[in-house]
Design an enzyme around this catalytic site. Structure first.
Site, PDB file in Angstrom:
ATOM      1  N   SER A 116      32.580  -3.293  12.076  1.00 34.49           N
ATOM      2  CA  SER A 116      33.459  -4.829  11.424  1.00 34.49           C
ATOM      3  C   SER A 116      32.306  -4.971  10.316  1.00 34.49           C
ATOM      4  O   SER A 116      31.113  -4.853  10.327  1.00 34.49           O
ATOM      5  CB  SER A 116      33.555  -5.704  12.501  1.00 34.49           C
ATOM      6  OG  SER A 116      33.656  -7.118  11.923  1.00 34.49           O
ATOM      7  N   TYR A 140      30.050 -11.947  18.434  1.00 34.89           N
ATOM      8  CA  TYR A 140      31.046 -10.559  18.015  1.00 34.89           C
ATOM      9  C   TYR A 140      30.543  -9.554  17.201  1.00 34.89           C
ATOM     10  O   TYR A 140      30.413  -8.266  17.317  1.00 34.89           O
ATOM     11  CB  TYR A 140      32.513 -11.186  17.563  1.00 34.89           C
ATOM     12  CG  TYR A 140      33.218 -10.099  16.966  1.00 34.89           C
ATOM     13  CD1 TYR A 140      33.469  -9.835  15.479  1.00 34.89           C
ATOM     14  CD2 TYR A 140      33.820  -9.096  17.685  1.00 34.89           C
ATOM     15  CE1 TYR A 140      33.988  -8.886  14.781  1.00 34.89           C
ATOM     16  CE2 TYR A 140      34.969  -8.015  17.105  1.00 34.89           C
ATOM     17  CZ  TYR A 140      34.652  -8.211  15.757  1.00 34.89           C
ATOM     18  OH  TYR A 140      35.479  -6.736  15.137  1.00 34.89           O
ATOM     19  N   LYS A 144      29.183  -5.509  17.716  1.00 32.35           N
ATOM     20  CA  LYS A 144      29.687  -4.152  16.688  1.00 32.35           C
ATOM     21  C   LYS A 144      28.484  -3.648  16.249  1.00 32.35           C
ATOM     22  O   LYS A 144      28.438  -2.395  16.248  1.00 32.35           O
ATOM     23  CB  LYS A 144      30.472  -4.660  15.666  1.00 32.35           C
ATOM     24  CG  LYS A 144      31.837  -5.302  15.987  1.00 32.35           C
ATOM     25  CD  LYS A 144      32.620  -3.940  16.667  1.00 32.35           C
ATOM     26  CE  LYS A 144      34.046  -4.221  17.281  1.00 32.35           C
ATOM     27  NZ  LYS A 144      34.728  -3.244  17.813  1.00 32.35           N
TER      28      LYS A 144
HETATM   29  C1  WQD Z   1      39.872 -15.440   5.915  1.00 29.13           C
HETATM   30  C2  WQD Z   1      39.506 -16.397   4.981  1.00 29.13           C
HETATM   31  C3  WQD Z   1      38.680 -18.371   6.160  1.00 29.13           C
HETATM   32  C4  WQD Z   1      42.410 -19.586   8.421  1.00 29.13           C
HETATM   33  C5  WQD Z   1      37.705 -12.010  10.433  1.00 29.13           C
HETATM   34  C6  WQD Z   1      37.135 -11.833  11.770  1.00 29.13           C
HETATM   35  C7  WQD Z   1      36.186 -10.703  11.677  1.00 29.13           C
HETATM   36  C8  WQD Z   1      36.770  -9.484  10.749  1.00 29.13           C
HETATM   37  C9  WQD Z   1      37.392  -9.857   9.434  1.00 29.13           C
HETATM   38  C10 WQD Z   1      37.300  -7.978  12.430  1.00 29.13           C
HETATM   39  C11 WQD Z   1      38.032 -17.248   5.681  1.00 29.13           C
HETATM   40  C12 WQD Z   1      39.908 -18.671   5.489  1.00 29.13           C
HETATM   41  C13 WQD Z   1      41.460 -18.905   7.428  1.00 29.13           C
HETATM   42  C14 WQD Z   1      43.081 -20.793   7.787  1.00 29.13           C
HETATM   43  C15 WQD Z   1      41.758 -20.620   5.824  1.00 29.13           C
HETATM   44  N1  WQD Z   1      37.597  -9.067  11.733  1.00 29.13           N
HETATM   45  N2  WQD Z   1      41.173 -19.442   6.462  1.00 29.13           N
HETATM   46  N3  WQD Z   1      42.530 -21.228   6.632  1.00 29.13           N
HETATM   47  O1  WQD Z   1      36.894 -15.162   8.875  1.00 29.13           O
HETATM   48  O2  WQD Z   1      37.025 -13.506   7.225  1.00 29.13           O
HETATM   49  O3  WQD Z   1      36.860 -12.720   9.439  1.00 29.13           O
HETATM   50  O4  WQD Z   1      38.356 -10.941   9.847  1.00 29.13           O
HETATM   51  O5  WQD Z   1      36.477  -7.023  12.517  1.00 29.13           O
HETATM   52  O6  WQD Z   1      35.711 -10.286  12.704  1.00 29.13           O
HETATM   53  O7  WQD Z   1      36.353 -12.979  12.001  1.00 29.13           O
HETATM   54  O8  WQD Z   1      39.094 -13.871   8.745  1.00 29.13           O
HETATM   55  O9  WQD Z   1      41.359 -14.302   8.607  1.00 29.13           O
HETATM   56  O10 WQD Z   1      39.638 -15.833   9.876  1.00 29.13           O
HETATM   57  O11 WQD Z   1      39.485 -15.948   7.296  1.00 29.13           O
HETATM   58  O12 WQD Z   1      41.239 -21.066   4.726  1.00 29.13           O
HETATM   59  O13 WQD Z   1      43.955 -21.321   8.515  1.00 29.13           O
HETATM   60  O14 WQD Z   1      40.314 -17.428   5.124  1.00 29.13           O
HETATM   61  O15 WQD Z   1      37.969 -19.615   6.202  1.00 29.13           O
HETATM   62  O16 WQD Z   1      37.554 -17.672   4.328  1.00 29.13           O
HETATM   63  P1  WQD Z   1      37.300 -13.722   8.607  1.00 29.13           P
HETATM   64  P2  WQD Z   1      39.959 -15.148   8.728  1.00 29.13           P
END
Ligand code: WQD
Length: 316
Positions: A116, A140, A144
């Site tokens: 990841s 997490y 990984k």
């Molecule tokens: C994306 C962006 C949030 C929800 C995740 C996993 C990580 C990896 C990649 C597996 C961020 C923003 C989110 C909302 C928002 N997966 N957001 N409002 O945090 O980049 O990472 O996916 O390996 O392990 O944690 O993904 O989809 O949670 O957020 O503004 O209601 O959208 O702040 O910038 P993230 P996400």
């Protein structure tokens, strides 16, 4: 070539299994996997963290003539990993150790490991290269990175041939019936909000980015699944210069840009609510994909709009 896919009833795993074909064998504990995603395939329900998991896997490997393993089974909720680190180490690290034990004991030496971008933590670079220092900031991401070390040590100890695929932000649906059913990432969360007539939430709009919202690298799940098949082919080569590859589109999209794409695709001109930023959210996390393009001949084909459209069509 019969491939065993752990976590194969999951969102990503079922896309990989479908591309691999009918000889694929699925191992899943169905804590998040959905059985209908893998109907027609051989399925073994195993909790990889259980004491007898390695022995059970060895029976499956021998019974089906497995020649390679794609290991996707893991828990991946960052927030949950902070609250329950022991559970994440048991599931993601001990579970993987059982997979490696079974592979060693049965002579299966080819592995694709689901890693990841969370291994990087909060790198302060425009595009993240595989040799960027890995400083995960949650359990997490740590599990990984430890998984990558485990595969490396197995390669030294008994000749495991492995590839680590560091997933960036996966979304979309290759087939509607394989869509992501967990509402745990931005795009499905926004879909759920607008379907409920609620305002989607933007976590922060004062980051050092063009529009102030966080930037991520979104990759279509079907493109990601294809990267696993390219990785399996790469493992047949003896001249393998690297084991670790970023899997992303190589370009970033901000949260506001994702919301605009969702407005265009759904025809719903919804308003969003801006909240303070989440602790631990890097302002920008985008992949340098030159290594996977050069060595595996893989590149992402779908753009953000196509990713959003495929995900929306799958639930509409
Ligand atoms: C994306 C962006 C949030 C929800 C995740 C996993 C990580 C990896 C990649 C597996 C961020 C923003 C989110 C909302 C928002 N997966 N957001 N409002 O945090 O980049 O990472 O996916 O390996 O392990 O944690 O993904 O989809 O949670 O957020 O503004 O209601 O959208 O702040 O910038 P993230 P996400």
């Amino acid at each position: 070539m019969a491939v065993l896919v752990t976590g194969g009833a999951g969102y990503i795993g079922s896309h990989v299994a479908r591309l691999l074909g009918p000889s694929t064998v699925i191992v899943d504990d169905f804590s998040a996997g959905v059985e209908t995603r893998v109907s027609g395939l051989a399925v073994e329900r195993i909790d990889l963290s259980s004491a007898d998991a390695a022995a059970k896997l060895e029976v499956v490997i021998r019974e089906h003539g497995i020649t390679a393993v794609v290991h996707l089974a893991a828990h991946k909720k960052v927030g949950e990993s902070v609250e329950r680190p022991e559970f994440y180490y048991l599931q993601n690290v001990a579970g993987f150790a059982n997979v490696l034990t079974a592979m060693r004991n049965t002579g299966v030496d080819k592995l694709v490991f689901s890693s990841s971008a969370a291994t990087y933590g909060m790198p302060d670079v425009e595009l993240v290269k595989e040799d960027t220092l890995c400083q995960p900031i949650n359990p997490y991401g740590e599990t990984k990175l430890i998984g990558e070390w485990m595969a490396r040590d197995a390669a030294v100890a008994w000749g495991l041939r492995h590839v680590n695929l560091r997933y960036f932000n996966v979304a979309g649906a290759g087939w509607p019936e394989l869509a992501d059913t967990e509402v745990a990432n931005l795009i499905p969360i926004v879909f759920a909000a607008i379907k409920a007539g609620e305002k989607p939430k933007v976590f922060g709009d004062s980051y050092p980015t063009a529009d102030g919202s966080c930037i991520r690298d979104y990759v279509h799940v079907l493109d990601l699944a294809k990267a696993h098949l390219s990785a399996l082919e790469y493992l047949d080569r003896d001249d393998r210069d690297h084991a670790t590859f970023n899997v992303g589109s190589g370009s970033g999209s901000s949260v506001f840009e994702v919301l605009d794409a969702i407005r265009r695709v759904t025809g719903n001109n919804f308003e969003a609510e801006v909240l303070p930023g989440r602790v631990g959210d890097p302002p920008r996390l985008c992949a340098d994909t030159s290594r996977i393009e050069k060595l595996l001949g893989w590149r992402a084909e779908s753009n953000l709009e196509e990713i959003v459209r495929s995900a929306w069509d799958a639930i509409s």
